[in-house]
Design a protein around this motif. Structure first.
Motif, short mmCIF file in Angstrom:
data_model
loop_
_atom_site.label_atom_id
_atom_site.label_comp_id
_atom_site.label_asym_id
_atom_site.label_seq_id
_atom_site.Cartn_x
_atom_site.Cartn_y
_atom_site.Cartn_z
N LEU A 44 0.83 -1.21 0.00
CA LEU A 44 0.00 0.00 0.00
C LEU A 44 0.86 1.26 0.00
O LEU A 44 0.56 2.23 -0.70
CB LEU A 44 -0.94 0.00 1.21
N LEU A 45 1.94 1.24 0.75
CA LEU A 45 2.82 2.40 0.82
C LEU A 45 3.59 2.61 -0.48
O LEU A 45 3.97 3.73 -0.80
CB LEU A 45 3.79 2.27 2.00
N ARG A 46 3.80 1.56 -1.24
CA ARG A 46 4.45 1.70 -2.55
C ARG A 46 3.51 2.36 -3.55
O ARG A 46 3.94 2.83 -4.59
CB ARG A 46 4.90 0.33 -3.07
N GLY A 63 -6.59 -7.97 10.00
CA GLY A 63 -7.27 -7.14 9.01
C GLY A 63 -7.74 -5.80 9.55
O GLY A 63 -7.57 -4.77 8.89
N LEU A 64 -8.36 -5.78 10.73
CA LEU A 64 -8.83 -4.51 11.29
C LEU A 64 -7.67 -3.58 11.61
O LEU A 64 -7.79 -2.36 11.44
CB LEU A 64 -9.69 -4.74 12.53
N ASP A 65 -6.55 -4.15 12.05
CA ASP A 65 -5.37 -3.32 12.33
C ASP A 65 -4.82 -2.71 11.03
O ASP A 65 -4.42 -1.55 11.01
CB ASP A 65 -4.28 -4.14 13.02
N MET A 70 -4.20 2.08 7.59
CA MET A 70 -4.51 2.72 6.30
C MET A 70 -5.23 4.04 6.50
O MET A 70 -4.95 5.02 5.81
CB MET A 70 -5.40 1.81 5.44
N ARG A 71 -6.17 4.09 7.40
CA ARG A 71 -6.99 5.28 7.59
C ARG A 71 -6.22 6.43 8.23
O ARG A 71 -6.63 7.58 8.16
CB ARG A 71 -8.24 4.96 8.42
N ARG A 72 -5.07 6.12 8.85
CA ARG A 72 -4.26 7.17 9.46
C ARG A 72 -3.30 7.82 8.47
O ARG A 72 -2.73 8.87 8.77
CB ARG A 72 -3.48 6.62 10.65
N LEU A 73 -3.10 7.19 7.32
CA LEU A 73 -2.16 7.72 6.33
C LEU A 73 -2.91 8.40 5.19
O LEU A 73 -3.84 7.82 4.63
CB LEU A 73 -1.29 6.59 5.76
N GLU A 74 -2.48 9.59 4.84
CA GLU A 74 -3.18 10.35 3.80
C GLU A 74 -3.22 9.59 2.48
O GLU A 74 -4.24 9.58 1.79
CB GLU A 74 -2.52 11.71 3.61
N GLN A 75 -2.13 8.94 2.10
CA GLN A 75 -2.07 8.28 0.79
C GLN A 75 -2.93 7.03 0.70
O GLN A 75 -3.22 6.55 -0.39
CB GLN A 75 -0.63 7.97 0.40
N THR A 76 -3.36 6.47 1.84
CA THR A 76 -4.15 5.24 1.81
C THR A 76 -5.52 5.38 2.46
O THR A 76 -6.31 4.44 2.41
CB THR A 76 -3.40 4.09 2.53
N ALA A 99 -16.93 1.36 11.34
CA ALA A 99 -16.43 2.57 12.01
C ALA A 99 -15.04 2.94 11.49
O ALA A 99 -14.69 4.12 11.47
CB ALA A 99 -16.40 2.36 13.52
N LEU A 100 -14.27 1.97 11.07
CA LEU A 100 -12.94 2.23 10.49
C LEU A 100 -13.01 2.66 9.03
O LEU A 100 -12.00 3.02 8.45
CB LEU A 100 -12.06 0.98 10.60
#
Length: 180
Positions: A44-46, A63-65, A70-76, A99-100
């Motif tokens: 995902l970061l690539r 999976g939830l982690d 993902m939701r904390r990073l702008e690009q993902t 909720a996530l």
């Protein structure tokens, strides 16, 4: 994101990965795979991921982690996620997943036809959203005010604002010679 963005399939079992790849192959989109949450996050970061099909239970980071990261990073943070679970429809789990920001929760065994429709819809909607964001950025850039230092000065509507209206001036706006 380019039109060839991958659908990332994340599951700890090779046979499940193969089955999901077979179910999604008719979509004609590039597919990626990961067997752990950590490997999924690296991909995902690539970049160049248009949708994540993610199993709830994974070796290491679950999976939830993964969705939480993902939701904390702008690009993902806006990449759609379909979460797969073999544990049926658990209300508490579903509430936590939604909720996530999970787009959908799908219970195993997965119906390939239904999965293809959901994935196609979510993938295409995400691509349209990205295209609209690019268009909006382009329009904003075109409409952005030009800095005052870069703007040419506009002529004053009255060439000599300090003179009263009707005061005699020459043909090109210069002052007429004094006749006194």
């Amino acid at each position: 994101m380019p039109r060839d963005a991958r659908i990332l399939i994340v599951d700890g079992h090779d046979d499940t990965l193969y089955a999901l790849e077979s179910a999604l192959a008719p979509l004609g989109r590039p597919l990626g795979r990961a067997t752990t949450g950590e490997a999924a996050l690296k991909q995902l970061l690539r970049g160049n991921v248009g949708l994540v099909l993610l199993n709830l239970r994974l070796p290491g980071t679950g999976g939830l982690d993964v969705v939480g990261y993902m939701r904390r990073l702008e690009q993902t943070q806006h990449i759609p996620v379909v979460l797969l679970t073999a544990h049926g429809r658990d209300r508490e789990f579903g509430a936590a997943a939604y909720a996530l920001g999970v787009a959908d929760v799908v219970a195993k065994p997965v119906d390939p036809w239904t999965l293809r429709i959901k994935v196609r819809h979510l993938y295409d909607a995400h691509q349209r959203r990205l295209a609209l964001e690019r268009e909006l950025r382009d329009l904003r850039a075109r409409l952005a005010p030009v800095p005052a230092t870069a703007r040419p000065a506009l002529p004053h509507p009255h060439p000599h604002p300090h003179l009263p209206p009707g005061h005699p001036t020459g043909a090109h706006g210069e002052l007429a010679p004094d006749r006194t």
